[in-house]
Structure formats: C-alpha cells, structure tokens
Design an enzyme around this catalytic site. Structure first.
Site, PDB file in Angstrom:
ATOM      1  N   ILE A  18       8.819  54.457  15.959  1.00 15.33           N
ATOM      2  CA  ILE A  18       8.495  55.672  16.918  1.00 15.33           C
ATOM      3  C   ILE A  18       9.434  55.446  18.184  1.00 15.33           C
ATOM      4  O   ILE A  18       9.829  56.414  18.600  1.00 15.33           O
ATOM      5  CB  ILE A  18       6.835  55.259  17.488  1.00 15.33           C
ATOM      6  N   ASP A  60      12.051  41.260  26.195  1.00 13.49           N
ATOM      7  CA  ASP A  60      10.701  40.836  25.711  1.00 13.49           C
ATOM      8  C   ASP A  60       9.817  41.331  26.743  1.00 13.49           C
ATOM      9  O   ASP A  60       9.554  40.889  27.945  1.00 13.49           O
ATOM     10  CB  ASP A  60      10.512  39.266  25.491  1.00 13.49           C
ATOM     11  N   ASN A  87       6.479  51.715  24.706  1.00 16.08           N
ATOM     12  CA  ASN A  87       6.118  51.718  22.989  1.00 16.08           C
ATOM     13  C   ASN A  87       6.341  50.294  22.472  1.00 16.08           C
ATOM     14  O   ASN A  87       5.361  50.401  21.489  1.00 16.08           O
ATOM     15  CB  ASN A  87       7.259  52.572  22.502  1.00 16.08           C
ATOM     16  N   TYR A 154      -5.737  44.170  17.653  1.00 18.41           N
ATOM     17  CA  TYR A 154      -5.016  45.505  17.927  1.00 18.41           C
ATOM     18  C   TYR A 154      -5.835  46.744  18.501  1.00 18.41           C
ATOM     19  O   TYR A 154      -5.347  47.262  19.636  1.00 18.41           O
ATOM     20  CB  TYR A 154      -4.328  45.950  16.667  1.00 18.41           C
ATOM     21  N   LYS A 158      -5.346  48.555  22.358  1.00 17.98           N
ATOM     22  CA  LYS A 158      -4.887  49.881  22.431  1.00 17.98           C
ATOM     23  C   LYS A 158      -6.005  50.708  23.289  1.00 17.98           C
ATOM     24  O   LYS A 158      -5.888  51.614  24.032  1.00 17.98           O
ATOM     25  CB  LYS A 158      -4.793  50.690  21.138  1.00 17.98           C
ATOM     26  N   ILE A 189       0.950  56.459  10.991  1.00 16.06           N
ATOM     27  CA  ILE A 189       2.451  56.913  10.856  1.00 16.06           C
ATOM     28  C   ILE A 189       3.207  55.982  10.036  1.00 16.06           C
ATOM     29  O   ILE A 189       3.002  54.759  10.326  1.00 16.06           O
ATOM     30  CB  ILE A 189       3.032  56.901  12.369  1.00 16.06           C
ATOM     31  N   THR A 191       5.685  54.027   9.642  1.00 21.40           N
ATOM     32  CA  THR A 191       6.759  52.915  10.259  1.00 21.40           C
ATOM     33  C   THR A 191       6.514  51.781   9.421  1.00 21.40           C
ATOM     34  O   THR A 191       5.418  51.365   8.784  1.00 21.40           O
ATOM     35  CB  THR A 191       6.400  52.894  11.775  1.00 21.40           C
ATOM     36  N   PRO A 192       7.586  50.710   9.787  1.00 22.08           N
ATOM     37  CA  PRO A 192       7.202  49.344   9.445  1.00 22.08           C
ATOM     38  C   PRO A 192       5.911  48.747   9.591  1.00 22.08           C
ATOM     39  O   PRO A 192       5.121  48.122   8.803  1.00 22.08           O
ATOM     40  CB  PRO A 192       8.449  48.473  10.150  1.00 22.08           C
TER      41      PRO A 192
END
Length: 251
Positions: A18, A60, A87, A154, A158, A189, A191-192
């Site tokens: 993203i 970082d 992001n 996680y 968020k 999504i 993504t990796p």
C-alpha cells in the site's frame, strides 16, 4: 493529473504494498514524495518506479531519532511538508492469539504500528503547521472495528490508531493548526502482508467468500483513498474513518 500538484508528502513503509502504491499515485498526481522504509532495496525500487518526483530515506518509524532526522531533512531540502502518510506497519506471525503471544512480540508490533504513528504525528504536525497546514493519513485497518482472535496485537494496534487519529484531529482543529488527520481502514488487500496471513489457496478462497463484492482488494484501491485525503478535495474531513474493504464491515 495534478490533484496534489506541488505538495510535498512523506510516505512511510513505501518499499512495498500500500505504501508503494500510494507513493506512486501521489507522485503521478503532482506531489514530490519522500519514500521511507527500513527496507532500503524496496524503497529504492519504489523511487525508481516513480522517477524524478521522489527520493528515498531509510527510516525505522519506531525510533524518535529517525523521525526528527527525516522531518528536519525534508524542511531543509524541500522547504516545506504538506502531507504525511503513516503507512508503515507489521502484522506479526499468524496465528497469534492473546494467550500465545509473547510480551516481546506484542511490544514490537505496537512499537511500529502505534508508536510509529504517534511519533509521526508528534513531529509531523509542527512541520505541517509551519508549512501553512496539511493532511495526515494514518493507515489503520478493518481490524479496528472487529475482534481479531488470530492477530491479537495487530488488532489492538489498529484500534489504537483509529482512536489516536481522532485525538490528533480534534486537538489540531481546536488549536486552529489547519492540520487534518484521518484514518484509512483497508480490508483484505493482496500485499506481501496480506498473503502471509492467508498462506494457502484454501484459506484465501474461504476468506474471499466473506467479501461481499466477491474479491480481495489491491494496493491501488487503498492508494486512491489516500490520495483523496491528502488532496484539498477532502478539506472538510478530519477525524474521519475511510473504510475500503469490499463491504466486509457492513455485514
């Protein structure tokens, strides 16, 4: 082209997914983009794909010294900062329940996903103010609205980003800073990171059936939301949640 013409925008975690899609779209719409990531190779590849409207800095986001260095460097070289896309983030191993998650793992995820956003706002807001105002976009997740038993830290991180975004938005508005702050909440999504959470085709198909529109999202789907929030088109939006999830949160 030109929706963010002449804006200077910092995008963290832009070495892939993203972040990369957002950086490329912002540049295509006229912004000068500072691409940052701990992944130097990925960040440089993003800059190469963009061309002349971007440069890379290794960062970082969990380190305050890195934030100070990056912001000072942007003000010295570009002379202003008009937007920040916070992001950078990690999901951790899957599955990770709260009973099994180690304290070290919990702290690592929150240090990047939450403290990184905190530091970006803390050090970014003064730079945006001195540039005449601007927009901060914090990447949260659909997980901020739902229980995440397989991604304990996680989900918690968020949720914190969602709430903290509103705090920053209201504080800046009350003080007349002309700095807006909104959160974006992607669904699943590809993504990796997204692929790591769904390691098998069977798991992907089972999850895909839960998406009302019938398919997973792409990084570009989220990038268009980021572009809107960075642009002046969203000048009346602050403290808002932009959910881009194929309808999952409506079920």
């Amino acid at each position: 082209m030109g929706r963010v013409a002449d804006k200077v925008v910092l995008v963290t975690g832009a070495g892939s997914g993203i972040g990369r899609a957002s950086a490329k779209l912002l540049a295509a719409e006229g912004a000068t983009v500072i691409v940052t990531d701990v992944n130097r190779a990925g960040g440089l590849e993003t800059v190469q794909q963009i061309g002349g409207r971007a440069r890379f800095e290794e960062q970082d986001t969990s380190k305050e010294a890195d934030w100070k260095r990056i912001i000072d460097d942007i003000l010295a070289r570009e002379g202003r900062l008009n937007g920040i896309v916070n992001n950078a983030g990690i999901a951790g191993p899957f599955p990770s329940t709260f009973e099994d998650e180690s304290l070290d793992q919990w702290r690592r995820i929150l240090s990047i996903n939450v403290e990184g956003v905190f530091l970006g706002c803390k050090h970014g807001v003064p730079a945006l103010r001195s540039s005449g105002g601007g927009s901060i976009v914090n990447l949260s997740s659909l997980a901020a609205f739902l229980g995440t038993p397989d991604l304990s830290a996680y989900g918690a991180s968020k949720g914190a980003v969602r709430q903290f975004t509103k705090t920053v938005a209201m504080d800046c508005a009350r003080k007349g800073y002309k700095v807006r702050c909104n959160s974006v909440h992607p669904g699943i999504i590809m993504t990796p990171m997204g692929e790591s959470i769904l390691p098998s085709e069977k798991a992907r198909e089972r999850t895909r059936q839960r998406v009302p529109v019938g398919h997973f999202g792409t990084p570009e789907d989220i990038a268009y939301g980021v572009l809107y929030l960075i642009s002046d088109e969203s000048r009346f939006m602050t403290g808002a949640e932009l959910v881009i999830d194929g309808g999952m949160n409506a079920v």
